[in-house]
Write a protein that holds these residues in place. Structure first.
Motif, PDB file in Angstrom:
ATOM      1  N   LEU A  18       0.912  -1.134  -0.058  1.00 13.80           N
ATOM      2  CA  LEU A  18      -0.016  -0.027  -0.021  1.00 13.80           C
ATOM      3  C   LEU A  18       0.758   1.209  -0.071  1.00 13.80           C
ATOM      4  CD1 LEU A  18      -2.751  -0.684   2.481  1.00 13.80           C
ATOM      5  CD2 LEU A  18      -3.080  -0.369   0.160  1.00 13.80           C
ATOM      6  N   ARG A  19       0.399   2.292  -0.363  1.00 13.93           N
ATOM      7  CA  ARG A  19       1.128   3.450  -0.464  1.00 13.93           C
ATOM      8  C   ARG A  19       0.212   4.681   0.216  1.00 13.93           C
ATOM      9  NH1 ARG A  19       2.623   7.967  -5.211  1.00 13.93           N
ATOM     10  NH2 ARG A  19       4.639   8.577  -4.556  1.00 13.93           N
ATOM     11  N   LEU A  20       0.810   5.142   1.313  1.00 11.80           N
ATOM     12  CA  LEU A  20      -0.179   6.296   1.873  1.00 11.80           C
ATOM     13  C   LEU A  20       0.351   7.694   1.558  1.00 11.80           C
ATOM     14  CD1 LEU A  20      -0.246   4.755   5.885  1.00 11.80           C
ATOM     15  CD2 LEU A  20      -1.822   4.327   3.646  1.00 11.80           C
ATOM     16  N   THR A  21      -0.359   8.395   1.405  1.00 12.39           N
ATOM     17  CA  THR A  21      -0.189   9.921   1.043  1.00 12.39           C
ATOM     18  C   THR A  21      -0.701  10.905   2.362  1.00 12.39           C
ATOM     19  OG1 THR A  21      -0.359   9.417  -1.191  1.00 12.39           O
ATOM     20  CG2 THR A  21      -0.547  11.632  -0.600  1.00 12.39           C
ATOM     21  N   CYS A  22       0.055  11.917   2.377  1.00 10.39           N
ATOM     22  CA  CYS A  22      -0.419  12.824   3.488  1.00 10.39           C
ATOM     23  C   CYS A  22      -0.130  14.353   2.763  1.00 10.39           C
ATOM     24  CB  CYS A  22       0.205  12.684   4.883  1.00 10.39           C
ATOM     25  SG  CYS A  22      -0.008  14.112   5.842  1.00 10.39           S
ATOM     26  N   ALA A  23      -1.109  15.130   2.614  1.00 10.60           N
ATOM     27  CA  ALA A  23      -0.873  16.353   1.962  1.00 10.60           C
ATOM     28  C   ALA A  23      -1.173  17.357   3.120  1.00 10.60           C
ATOM     29  CB  ALA A  23      -1.703  16.761   0.873  1.00 10.60           C
ATOM     30  N   ALA A  24      -0.377  18.372   3.347  1.00  9.26           N
ATOM     31  CA  ALA A  24      -0.508  19.481   4.199  1.00  9.26           C
ATOM     32  C   ALA A  24      -1.069  20.632   3.602  1.00  9.26           C
ATOM     33  CB  ALA A  24       0.732  19.802   4.955  1.00  9.26           C
ATOM     34  N   SER A  25      -1.994  21.419   3.908  1.00  2.84           N
ATOM     35  CA  SER A  25      -2.552  22.609   3.278  1.00  2.84           C
ATOM     36  C   SER A  25      -2.992  23.739   4.266  1.00  2.84           C
ATOM     37  CB  SER A  25      -3.803  22.240   2.378  1.00  2.84           C
ATOM     38  OG  SER A  25      -4.962  21.703   3.343  1.00  2.84           O
ATOM     39  N   GLY A  26      -3.321  24.649   3.740  1.00  6.74           N
ATOM     40  CA  GLY A  26      -3.602  25.796   4.672  1.00  6.74           C
ATOM     41  C   GLY A  26      -2.404  26.832   4.845  1.00  6.74           C
ATOM     42  N   SER A  27      -2.760  27.729   5.730  1.00  8.03           N
ATOM     43  CA  SER A  27      -1.544  28.797   5.942  1.00  8.03           C
ATOM     44  C   SER A  27      -0.246  28.422   6.460  1.00  8.03           C
ATOM     45  CB  SER A  27      -2.338  30.037   6.885  1.00  8.03           C
ATOM     46  OG  SER A  27      -3.651  30.270   6.554  1.00  8.03           O
ATOM     47  N   ILE A  28       0.259  27.819   5.625  1.00  2.00           N
ATOM     48  CA  ILE A  28       1.658  27.075   5.872  1.00  2.00           C
ATOM     49  C   ILE A  28       2.874  28.143   5.637  1.00  2.00           C
ATOM     50  CG2 ILE A  28       3.428  25.468   5.520  1.00  2.00           C
ATOM     51  CD1 ILE A  28       0.897  23.525   4.677  1.00  2.00           C
ATOM     52  N   PHE A  29       3.615  28.294   6.573  1.00  5.12           N
ATOM     53  CA  PHE A  29       4.829  29.219   6.384  1.00  5.12           C
ATOM     54  C   PHE A  29       5.957  27.938   6.229  1.00  5.12           C
ATOM     55  CE2 PHE A  29       7.200  32.967   6.168  1.00  5.12           C
ATOM     56  CZ  PHE A  29       8.451  32.519   6.908  1.00  5.12           C
ATOM     57  N   SER A  30       6.280  27.234   6.752  1.00  6.13           N
ATOM     58  CA  SER A  30       7.218  26.501   6.482  1.00  6.13           C
ATOM     59  C   SER A  30       7.184  24.848   7.488  1.00  6.13           C
ATOM     60  CB  SER A  30       8.679  27.017   7.258  1.00  6.13           C
ATOM     61  OG  SER A  30       9.649  26.020   6.928  1.00  6.13           O
ATOM     62  N   ILE A  31       7.535  23.926   6.518  1.00  5.57           N
ATOM     63  CA  ILE A  31       7.503  22.503   7.156  1.00  5.57           C
ATOM     64  C   ILE A  31       8.798  21.936   7.409  1.00  5.57           C
ATOM     65  CG2 ILE A  31       6.543  19.985   6.710  1.00  5.57           C
ATOM     66  CD1 ILE A  31       4.610  21.292   4.790  1.00  5.57           C
ATOM     67  N   ASN A  32       9.062  21.620   8.545  1.00  5.99           N
ATOM     68  CA  ASN A  32      10.348  21.141   9.076  1.00  5.99           C
ATOM     69  C   ASN A  32      10.076  19.480   8.650  1.00  5.99           C
ATOM     70  OD1 ASN A  32      12.893  20.157  10.199  1.00  5.99           O
ATOM     71  ND2 ASN A  32      12.655  21.628  11.898  1.00  5.99           N
ATOM     72  N   ALA A  33      10.287  18.586   9.690  1.00  8.57           N
ATOM     73  CA  ALA A  33      10.103  17.110   9.849  1.00  8.57           C
ATOM     74  C   ALA A  33       8.678  16.726   9.523  1.00  8.57           C
ATOM     75  CB  ALA A  33      10.769  16.483  10.862  1.00  8.57           C
ATOM     76  N   MET A  34       8.667  15.665   8.733  1.00  9.08           N
ATOM     77  CA  MET A  34       7.319  15.077   8.598  1.00  9.08           C
ATOM     78  C   MET A  34       7.444  13.522   8.804  1.00  9.08           C
ATOM     79  SD  MET A  34       6.059  16.869   5.189  1.00  9.08           S
ATOM     80  CE  MET A  34       4.159  16.790   5.379  1.00  9.08           C
ATOM     81  N   GLY A  35       6.292  12.954   9.107  1.00  5.72           N
ATOM     82  CA  GLY A  35       6.457  11.536   9.636  1.00  5.72           C
ATOM     83  C   GLY A  35       5.212  10.853   9.579  1.00  5.72           C
ATOM     84  N   TRP A  36       5.125   9.489   9.902  1.00  4.13           N
ATOM     85  CA  TRP A  36       4.104   8.679   9.961  1.00  4.13           C
ATOM     86  C   TRP A  36       4.094   7.741  11.362  1.00  4.13           C
ATOM     87  CZ3 TRP A  36       0.270   8.560   6.490  1.00  4.13           C
ATOM     88  CH2 TRP A  36       0.237   9.109   5.545  1.00  4.13           C
ATOM     89  N   TYR A  37       3.220   7.797  12.096  1.00  2.13           N
ATOM     90  CA  TYR A  37       2.951   6.907  13.361  1.00  2.13           C
ATOM     91  C   TYR A  37       1.752   6.077  13.016  1.00  2.13           C
ATOM     92  CZ  TYR A  37       6.193  10.402  15.336  1.00  2.13           C
ATOM     93  OH  TYR A  37       7.440  11.313  15.725  1.00  2.13           O
ATOM     94  N   ARG A  38       1.808   5.093  13.845  1.00  5.39           N
ATOM     95  CA  ARG A  38       0.452   4.190  13.917  1.00  5.39           C
ATOM     96  C   ARG A  38       0.217   3.781  15.131  1.00  5.39           C
ATOM     97  NH1 ARG A  38       3.560  -1.319  11.081  1.00  5.39           N
ATOM     98  NH2 ARG A  38       4.754  -1.945  13.027  1.00  5.39           N
ATOM     99  N   GLN A  39      -1.342   3.486  15.298  1.00  9.33           N
ATOM    100  CA  GLN A  39      -1.824   2.845  16.568  1.00  9.33           C
ATOM    101  C   GLN A  39      -2.588   1.593  16.276  1.00  9.33           C
ATOM    102  OE1 GLN A  39      -3.731   5.732  19.099  1.00  9.33           O
ATOM    103  NE2 GLN A  39      -3.543   4.730  20.736  1.00  9.33           N
TER     104      GLN A  39
END
Length: 121
Positions: A18-39
């Motif tokens: 499977l391939r998961l996708t996560c898109a950030a949107s809105g009033s973003i100035f800067s993005i540092n680290a991104m990641g995936w967690y699970r529960q």
């Protein structure tokens, strides 16, 4: 406001991908680290993989060699390619990003609502 929206979860057989996708949107100035967690049911949320803005990656031992995290900075998007899936990978997968916004330059943790991955025959 900023938001993270995950997609790509679903039901897959053991050994599948499977391939998961996560898109950030809105009033973003800067993005540092991104990641995936699970529960998983009855368990605490755990780190799966992270990627810095410079594309350095970190993986949980349980997914090394099977999962690959990547990002497209132009699209404010992070991906998780999951191969050789096992039943124990079943969980809700959450996207995380450390972002600053146009109204607050301090970096904060933001979370998506999660996408369910079920690995079962």
């Amino acid at each position: 406001q900023v938001q993270l929206v995950e997609s790509g979860g679903g039901l897959v057989q053991p050994g599948g991908s499977l391939r998961l996708t996560c898109a950030a949107s809105g009033s973003i100035f800067s993005i540092n680290a991104m990641g995936w967690y699970r529960q998983a049911p009855g368990k605490q949320r755990e780190l799966v993989a992270t990627i810095t803005s410079g594309t350095s990656t970190n993986y949980a031992d349980s997914v090394k060699g099977r999962f690959t995290i990547s990002r497209d900075n132009a699209k404010n998007t992070v991906y998780l390619q999951m191969n050789s899936l096992k039943p124990e990978d079943t969980a809700v997968y959450y996207c995380n990003a450390k972002m600053s916004t146009t109204t607050s330059w301090a970096f904060k943790d933001y979370w998506g609502k999660g996408t369910l991955v079920t690995v079962s025959s």
